[in-house]
Design a protein around this motif. Structure first.
Motif, PDB file in Angstrom:
ATOM      1  N   ARG A  27      21.779 -53.219   2.351  1.00 14.17           N
ATOM      2  CA  ARG A  27      22.424 -52.894   3.694  1.00 14.17           C
ATOM      3  C   ARG A  27      21.898 -51.571   4.256  1.00 14.17           C
ATOM      4  N   GLY A  28      20.858 -51.082   3.504  1.00 13.28           N
ATOM      5  CA  GLY A  28      20.716 -49.686   3.908  1.00 13.28           C
ATOM      6  C   GLY A  28      21.625 -48.573   3.967  1.00 13.28           C
ATOM      7  N   LEU A  29      22.390 -48.663   3.267  1.00 11.34           N
ATOM      8  CA  LEU A  29      23.483 -47.748   2.938  1.00 11.34           C
ATOM      9  C   LEU A  29      23.437 -46.740   1.812  1.00 11.34           C
ATOM     10  N   PRO A  30      23.943 -45.606   1.595  1.00 14.76           N
ATOM     11  CA  PRO A  30      23.918 -44.897   0.451  1.00 14.76           C
ATOM     12  C   PRO A  30      24.721 -45.677  -0.919  1.00 14.76           C
ATOM     13  N   ARG A  31      24.250 -45.359  -1.979  1.00 15.91           N
ATOM     14  CA  ARG A  31      25.032 -46.075  -3.049  1.00 15.91           C
ATOM     15  C   ARG A  31      26.327 -45.432  -3.021  1.00 15.91           C
ATOM     16  N   ALA A  32      26.852 -44.454  -2.554  1.00 16.74           N
ATOM     17  CA  ALA A  32      28.154 -44.000  -2.740  1.00 16.74           C
ATOM     18  C   ALA A  32      29.083 -44.851  -1.812  1.00 16.74           C
ATOM     19  N   VAL A  33      28.734 -45.376  -0.933  1.00 15.20           N
ATOM     20  CA  VAL A  33      29.203 -46.589  -0.100  1.00 15.20           C
ATOM     21  C   VAL A  33      29.718 -47.607  -0.739  1.00 15.20           C
ATOM     22  N   GLY A  34      28.494 -48.065  -1.523  1.00 18.14           N
ATOM     23  CA  GLY A  34      28.825 -49.330  -2.288  1.00 18.14           C
ATOM     24  C   GLY A  34      29.978 -48.993  -3.460  1.00 18.14           C
ATOM     25  N   HIS A  35      29.775 -47.789  -4.056  1.00 15.21           N
ATOM     26  CA  HIS A  35      30.899 -47.551  -4.911  1.00 15.21           C
ATOM     27  C   HIS A  35      32.295 -47.456  -4.178  1.00 15.21           C
ATOM     28  N   ARG A  36      32.482 -47.071  -2.947  1.00 12.96           N
ATOM     29  CA  ARG A  36      33.642 -47.039  -2.313  1.00 12.96           C
ATOM     30  C   ARG A  36      33.997 -48.537  -1.879  1.00 12.96           C
ATOM     31  N   LYS A  37      33.200 -49.449  -1.733  1.00 13.94           N
ATOM     32  CA  LYS A  37      33.553 -50.926  -1.194  1.00 13.94           C
ATOM     33  C   LYS A  37      33.978 -51.307  -2.454  1.00 13.94           C
ATOM     34  N   GLY A  38      33.283 -50.744  -3.635  1.00 14.38           N
ATOM     35  CA  GLY A  38      33.965 -51.518  -4.982  1.00 14.38           C
ATOM     36  C   GLY A  38      35.173 -51.169  -5.320  1.00 14.38           C
ATOM     37  N   VAL A  39      35.903 -50.298  -4.895  1.00 19.60           N
ATOM     38  CA  VAL A  39      37.302 -49.866  -5.045  1.00 19.60           C
ATOM     39  C   VAL A  39      38.209 -50.999  -4.416  1.00 19.60           C
ATOM     40  N   GLU A  65      27.052 -44.803 -21.234  1.00 25.71           N
ATOM     41  CA  GLU A  65      25.673 -44.721 -20.643  1.00 25.71           C
ATOM     42  C   GLU A  65      25.393 -44.149 -19.274  1.00 25.71           C
ATOM     43  N   ASN A  66      26.654 -44.322 -18.674  1.00 27.28           N
ATOM     44  CA  ASN A  66      26.544 -43.964 -17.027  1.00 27.28           C
ATOM     45  C   ASN A  66      26.411 -42.449 -16.779  1.00 27.28           C
ATOM     46  N   TRP A  67      26.389 -41.608 -17.743  1.00 28.64           N
ATOM     47  CA  TRP A  67      26.371 -40.218 -17.795  1.00 28.64           C
ATOM     48  C   TRP A  67      24.573 -39.812 -17.497  1.00 28.64           C
ATOM     49  N   ARG A  68      24.012 -41.100 -17.632  1.00 31.47           N
ATOM     50  CA  ARG A  68      22.583 -40.799 -17.414  1.00 31.47           C
ATOM     51  C   ARG A  68      22.156 -40.867 -15.777  1.00 31.47           C
ATOM     52  N   GLU A  73      25.958 -38.885  -8.274  1.00 31.43           N
ATOM     53  CA  GLU A  73      26.627 -40.305  -8.362  1.00 31.43           C
ATOM     54  C   GLU A  73      27.814 -40.041  -9.350  1.00 31.43           C
ATOM     55  N   VAL A  74      27.432 -39.529 -10.277  1.00 24.42           N
ATOM     56  CA  VAL A  74      28.691 -39.407 -11.365  1.00 24.42           C
ATOM     57  C   VAL A  74      29.695 -38.700 -10.865  1.00 24.42           C
ATOM     58  N   ASN A  75      29.784 -37.694 -10.162  1.00 23.51           N
ATOM     59  CA  ASN A  75      30.712 -36.912  -9.709  1.00 23.51           C
ATOM     60  C   ASN A  75      31.351 -37.925  -8.488  1.00 23.51           C
ATOM     61  N   ASP A  76      30.619 -38.549  -7.721  1.00 23.52           N
ATOM     62  CA  ASP A  76      31.271 -39.433  -7.021  1.00 23.52           C
ATOM     63  C   ASP A  76      32.155 -40.431  -7.676  1.00 23.52           C
ATOM     64  N   LEU A  77      31.667 -41.085  -8.710  1.00 19.39           N
ATOM     65  CA  LEU A  77      32.267 -42.009  -9.297  1.00 19.39           C
ATOM     66  C   LEU A  77      33.681 -41.546  -9.948  1.00 19.39           C
ATOM     67  N   PHE A  78      33.569 -40.009 -10.508  1.00 21.89           N
ATOM     68  CA  PHE A  78      34.940 -39.551 -10.895  1.00 21.89           C
ATOM     69  C   PHE A  78      35.699 -39.423  -9.623  1.00 21.89           C
ATOM     70  N   GLN A 109      36.512 -34.306 -18.270  1.00 20.74           N
ATOM     71  CA  GLN A 109      37.181 -32.952 -17.446  1.00 20.74           C
ATOM     72  C   GLN A 109      38.667 -33.132 -17.604  1.00 20.74           C
ATOM     73  N   GLY A 110      39.175 -31.903 -17.652  1.00 19.71           N
ATOM     74  CA  GLY A 110      40.666 -31.583 -17.672  1.00 19.71           C
ATOM     75  C   GLY A 110      41.385 -32.573 -16.631  1.00 19.71           C
ATOM     76  N   ASP A 111      40.962 -32.306 -15.387  1.00 20.45           N
ATOM     77  CA  ASP A 111      41.895 -32.991 -14.266  1.00 20.45           C
ATOM     78  C   ASP A 111      41.897 -34.580 -14.306  1.00 20.45           C
ATOM     79  N   ILE A 112      40.682 -35.214 -14.932  1.00 20.88           N
ATOM     80  CA  ILE A 112      40.449 -36.511 -15.135  1.00 20.88           C
ATOM     81  C   ILE A 112      41.285 -37.345 -16.160  1.00 20.88           C
ATOM     82  N   LEU A 113      41.183 -36.257 -17.378  1.00 22.30           N
ATOM     83  CA  LEU A 113      41.966 -36.952 -18.436  1.00 22.30           C
ATOM     84  C   LEU A 113      43.481 -36.678 -18.215  1.00 22.30           C
ATOM     85  N   SER A 114      44.028 -35.468 -17.487  1.00 19.97           N
ATOM     86  CA  SER A 114      45.104 -35.661 -17.137  1.00 19.97           C
ATOM     87  C   SER A 114      45.822 -36.536 -16.299  1.00 19.97           C
TER      88      SER A 114
END
Length: 247
Positions: A27-39, A65-68, A73-78, A109-114
């Motif tokens: 759709r010519g959109l940033p990958r981050a938009v796809g992740h938000r739509k996935g939520v 494996e997504n750390w690669r 993008e990893v920060n956006d997923l978090f 990360q501490g905030d994610i784990l908590s």
């Protein structure tokens, strides 16, 4: 109402949520938009699974494996995971949904784990759908951690080698106490398990659907359950139909 809502649902459905990035690229959109739509799709399918009578729904949210992937993008997923828990935890709790997290928690990360621990603790006593979130999860890593713990027990004399059985290994996996998935669905048309629930998938029915995850709607989910209901699960034996024909 679909047929799937009237038939006996699988006890445990696991989903590899694939295709957010390709959905966005198409759709010519940033990958981050796809992740938000996935939520948004996650919210819809959690409700659909509960309505269908599924007892356990496992979602592959972030693999070891997504750390690669690129750091941004990893920060956006978090960030999306944090947003999902903070925004949806209260509603899931009201709906009597129990949350279980599987995956390696070391070095998170501490905030994610908590937040993950808070979600588990808040919903610990709920008795409706169990939503299992596979986060920082990889099946080979899971098995290696389980085998290492068993080996340490043998080395320390707490176990004998002859004590190591399939049941013992089951109890050392992240999924201890969770039944093996009856059905594993992967979206986006890819046909592989990608290091997901490899031990637990021994007798799972596999289903690969062409829809990207953001397009995986309630209707597509119920259609998958209908297809599952038509399958003949034999677990290494022979079907009742074959027995009847041979008698």
């Amino acid at each position: 109402m679909s047929k799937a809502e009237n038939c006996r649902a699988p006890e445990h459905v696991a989903i590899i949520m694939d295709g957010n990035g390709r959905w966005a690229n198409a759709r010519g959109l940033p990958r981050a938009v796809g992740h938000r739509k996935g939520v948004e799709a996650v919210r819809e399918i959690v409700r659909a699974a509960a309505d269908a009578g599924v007892a356990y729904l496992t979602l592959f949210a972030f693999s070891s494996e997504n750390w690669r992937r690129p750091e941004a993008e990893v920060n956006d997923l978090f960030g999306l995971l944090k947003m999902f828990i903070r925004r949806d935890l209260a509603e899931l709790h009201r709906e009597n949904v129990r949350i279980r997290i599987i995956g390696d928690r070391v070095n998170l990360q501490g905030d994610i784990l908590s937040l993950l621990l808070e979600a588990e603790e808040t919903t610990r006593n709920n008795t409706a759908l169990t939503l299992v979130i596979a986060f920082n999860y990889g099946a080979r890593d899971e098995m290696a951690r389980a085998m290492s713990a068993i080996a340490a027990d043998v080395e320390q004399g707490r176990l004998k080698a002859s004590d190591v059985t399939s049941a013992l290994i089951d109890g050392r996996l992240d999924t201890a106490g969770i039944p093996d998935p009856d059905l594993i669905i992967r979206t986006s048309g890819e046909e592989r398990l990608s290091n997901f629930l490899l031990w637990q998938a021994a007798y799972s029915e596999l289903m690969f659907v062409p829809e990207y995850w953001p397009d995986f709607s309630r209707e597509v989910f119920f259609a998958a359950l209908e297809r599952y209901a038509s399958r003949d699960r034999r677990f290494g034996g022979i079907s009742d139909k074959a027995v009847a024909l041979g008698s």
